[in-house]
Design a protein around this motif. Structure first.
Motif, PDB file in Angstrom:
ATOM      1  N   LEU A  37       0.869  -1.174   0.000  1.00  0.00           N
ATOM      2  CA  LEU A  37       0.000   0.000   0.000  1.00  0.00           C
ATOM      3  C   LEU A  37       0.906   1.224   0.000  1.00  0.00           C
ATOM      4  CD1 LEU A  37      -2.776   1.343   0.189  1.00  0.00           C
ATOM      5  CD2 LEU A  37      -2.650   1.086   2.679  1.00  0.00           C
ATOM      6  N   THR A  38       1.059   1.833  -1.160  1.00  0.00           N
ATOM      7  CA  THR A  38       2.009   2.936  -1.275  1.00  0.00           C
ATOM      8  C   THR A  38       1.448   4.218  -0.663  1.00  0.00           C
ATOM      9  OG1 THR A  38       1.208   3.723  -3.416  1.00  0.00           O
ATOM     10  CG2 THR A  38       2.859   1.948  -3.424  1.00  0.00           C
ATOM     11  N   LEU A  39       2.359   5.095  -0.285  1.00  0.00           N
ATOM     12  CA  LEU A  39       1.945   6.373   0.277  1.00  0.00           C
ATOM     13  C   LEU A  39       1.259   7.231  -0.778  1.00  0.00           C
ATOM     14  CD1 LEU A  39       1.819   8.227   2.663  1.00  0.00           C
ATOM     15  CD2 LEU A  39       4.168   8.943   2.215  1.00  0.00           C
ATOM     16  N   ASP A  40       1.714   7.157  -2.025  1.00  0.00           N
ATOM     17  CA  ASP A  40       1.059   7.908  -3.090  1.00  0.00           C
ATOM     18  C   ASP A  40      -0.407   7.508  -3.215  1.00  0.00           C
ATOM     19  OD1 ASP A  40       3.229   9.416  -3.758  1.00  0.00           O
ATOM     20  OD2 ASP A  40       3.860   8.152  -5.433  1.00  0.00           O
ATOM     21  N   TYR A  42      -2.315   5.861  -0.795  1.00  0.00           N
ATOM     22  CA  TYR A  42      -3.049   6.158   0.436  1.00  0.00           C
ATOM     23  C   TYR A  42      -3.219   7.661   0.642  1.00  0.00           C
ATOM     24  CZ  TYR A  42      -4.455   6.199   5.310  1.00  0.00           C
ATOM     25  OH  TYR A  42      -5.147   6.424   6.470  1.00  0.00           O
ATOM     26  N   GLY A  43      -2.245   8.424   0.185  1.00  0.00           N
ATOM     27  CA  GLY A  43      -2.280   9.869   0.395  1.00  0.00           C
ATOM     28  C   GLY A  43      -3.493  10.556  -0.191  1.00  0.00           C
ATOM     29  N   GLN A  44      -4.161   9.912  -1.129  1.00  0.00           N
ATOM     30  CA  GLN A  44      -5.346  10.513  -1.745  1.00  0.00           C
ATOM     31  C   GLN A  44      -6.471  10.745  -0.743  1.00  0.00           C
ATOM     32  OE1 GLN A  44      -6.287   8.710  -5.843  1.00  0.00           O
ATOM     33  NE2 GLN A  44      -4.983   7.156  -4.888  1.00  0.00           N
ATOM     34  N   CYS A  45      -6.510   9.944   0.335  1.00  0.00           N
ATOM     35  CA  CYS A  45      -7.610  10.071   1.301  1.00  0.00           C
ATOM     36  C   CYS A  45      -7.208  10.859   2.545  1.00  0.00           C
ATOM     37  CB  CYS A  45      -8.154   8.696   1.696  1.00  0.00           C
ATOM     38  SG  CYS A  45      -7.029   7.660   2.664  1.00  0.00           S
ATOM     39  N   ILE A  46      -5.967  11.344   2.601  1.00  0.00           N
ATOM     40  CA  ILE A  46      -5.537  12.112   3.769  1.00  0.00           C
ATOM     41  C   ILE A  46      -6.105  13.523   3.703  1.00  0.00           C
ATOM     42  CG2 ILE A  46      -3.550  13.126   4.946  1.00  0.00           C
ATOM     43  CD1 ILE A  46      -1.923  10.708   4.169  1.00  0.00           C
ATOM     44  N   GLY A  47      -6.740  13.935   4.776  1.00  0.00           N
ATOM     45  CA  GLY A  47      -7.294  15.276   4.849  1.00  0.00           C
ATOM     46  C   GLY A  47      -8.652  15.420   4.211  1.00  0.00           C
ATOM     47  N   THR A  48      -9.248  14.312   3.764  1.00  0.00           N
ATOM     48  CA  THR A  48     -10.557  14.360   3.131  1.00  0.00           C
ATOM     49  C   THR A  48     -11.332  13.105   3.529  1.00  0.00           C
ATOM     50  OG1 THR A  48     -11.711  14.625   1.010  1.00  0.00           O
ATOM     51  CG2 THR A  48      -9.684  13.318   0.987  1.00  0.00           C
ATOM     52  N   SER A  49     -12.395  12.799   2.808  1.00  0.00           N
ATOM     53  CA  SER A  49     -13.158  11.582   3.078  1.00  0.00           C
ATOM     54  C   SER A  49     -12.557  10.430   2.263  1.00  0.00           C
ATOM     55  CB  SER A  49     -14.630  11.789   2.704  1.00  0.00           C
ATOM     56  OG  SER A  49     -14.745  11.988   1.312  1.00  0.00           O
ATOM     57  N   THR A 193       4.629  14.741   4.538  1.00  0.00           N
ATOM     58  CA  THR A 193       5.824  15.430   4.045  1.00  0.00           C
ATOM     59  C   THR A 193       6.275  14.904   2.694  1.00  0.00           C
ATOM     60  OG1 THR A 193       8.010  16.245   4.710  1.00  0.00           O
ATOM     61  CG2 THR A 193       7.555  13.918   5.131  1.00  0.00           C
ATOM     62  N   PHE A 194       5.857  13.674   2.350  1.00  0.00           N
ATOM     63  CA  PHE A 194       6.252  13.087   1.072  1.00  0.00           C
ATOM     64  C   PHE A 194       5.218  13.313  -0.028  1.00  0.00           C
ATOM     65  CE2 PHE A 194       8.482  10.556   4.307  1.00  0.00           C
ATOM     66  CZ  PHE A 194       9.785  10.729   3.876  1.00  0.00           C
TER      67      PHE A 194
END
Length: 233
Positions: A37-40, A42-49, A193-194
């Motif tokens: 599960l890459t950060l790129d 997973y990062g799509q859902c950070i700070g949103t729904s 940060t990434f």
């Protein structure tokens, strides 16, 4: 020159780093099933729904992890709770809250999370009394990166967008602040940060590295990159 009259804080990842623990919890379970599960991703859902990327659906539906959503959720939450037991308020937050109060700035909170989640952690941290308004997912139809949460907080505080600074940690949160026409700074956590932020935002590794007054001076003297700045000023 404009005068800053308010600070509006994001919560998850900004005041308390709940986001790194969520990512690590999902990542660990994924690895146990030989899934990366890459950060790129997973990062799509950070700070949103979870409407853009739902890690539960990804693992269960796309990668066929043999759990139903309720079971996976229990595993993820158990790991998250264990990790959060070691987590404290992020550096500089208390100084900024106290400093804003001393300067007579209005203080608000705008979060894509649910109110019960926010209230629980604010009580644990002992900082709820600083916030004159708290706007959460239940208050809007669309959470960040839509600007509605910030727009409501601005209305509550009685300030114009150009009179407020948002403090954010994620690209989605920064987009929401920009869309609301606000000044904003980003203080990424070990996960965000990434991630890639739009434009060239004011960026700090920690609020502890710059005093509140110096931050306000930096925001006011730097070139204005806010969305709709001409309309709002």
């Amino acid at each position: 020159m404009s005068t800053i009259k308010a600070l509006i804080f994001d919560f998850d990842g900004t005041i308390l780093d709940t986001e790194t623990a969520w990512y690590e919890a999902f990542r660990e379970i994924a690895l146990e099933h030989d899934i990366e599960l890459t950060l790129d991703m997973y990062g799509q859902c950070i700070g949103t729904s979870l409407h853009v990327f739902d890690p539960y659906d990804y693992l269960i539906m796309d990668k066929q992890v043999p759990m139903d959503r309720e079971t996976l959720s229990k595993h993820v939450h158990a790991r998250h709770t264990k990790m959060m037991a070691q987590e404290g308020i992020r550096p500089g937050i208390l100084d900024y809250l106290a400093g804003a109060q001393e300067l007579g700035l209005r203080i608000g909170l705008a979060s894509s999370s649910k109110r019960a989640w926010i209230d629980n952690y604010l009580a644990q941290l002992g900082i709820a009394h600083y916030f004159e308004t708290i706007r959460t997912a239940e208050d809007v139809e669309l959470v960040k990166p839509h600007p509605a949460l910030y727009e409501l907080a601005l209305q509550d505080l009685g300030v114009q967008p150009h009179e407020a600074v948002a403090i954010e940690d994620s690209p989605n949160g920064a987009r929401a602040a920009a869309a609301a026409g606000m000044h904003y700074i980003v203080v990424p956590n070990p996960v965000t940060t990434f991630l890639t932020f739009d434009g060239e935002p004011h960026r700090l590794e920690s609020l502890a590295e710059l005093s509140l007054q110096d931050m306000l001076n930096r925001v006011l003297t730097a070139p204005d990159t806010r969305a709709n700045s001409t309309k709002n000023d």
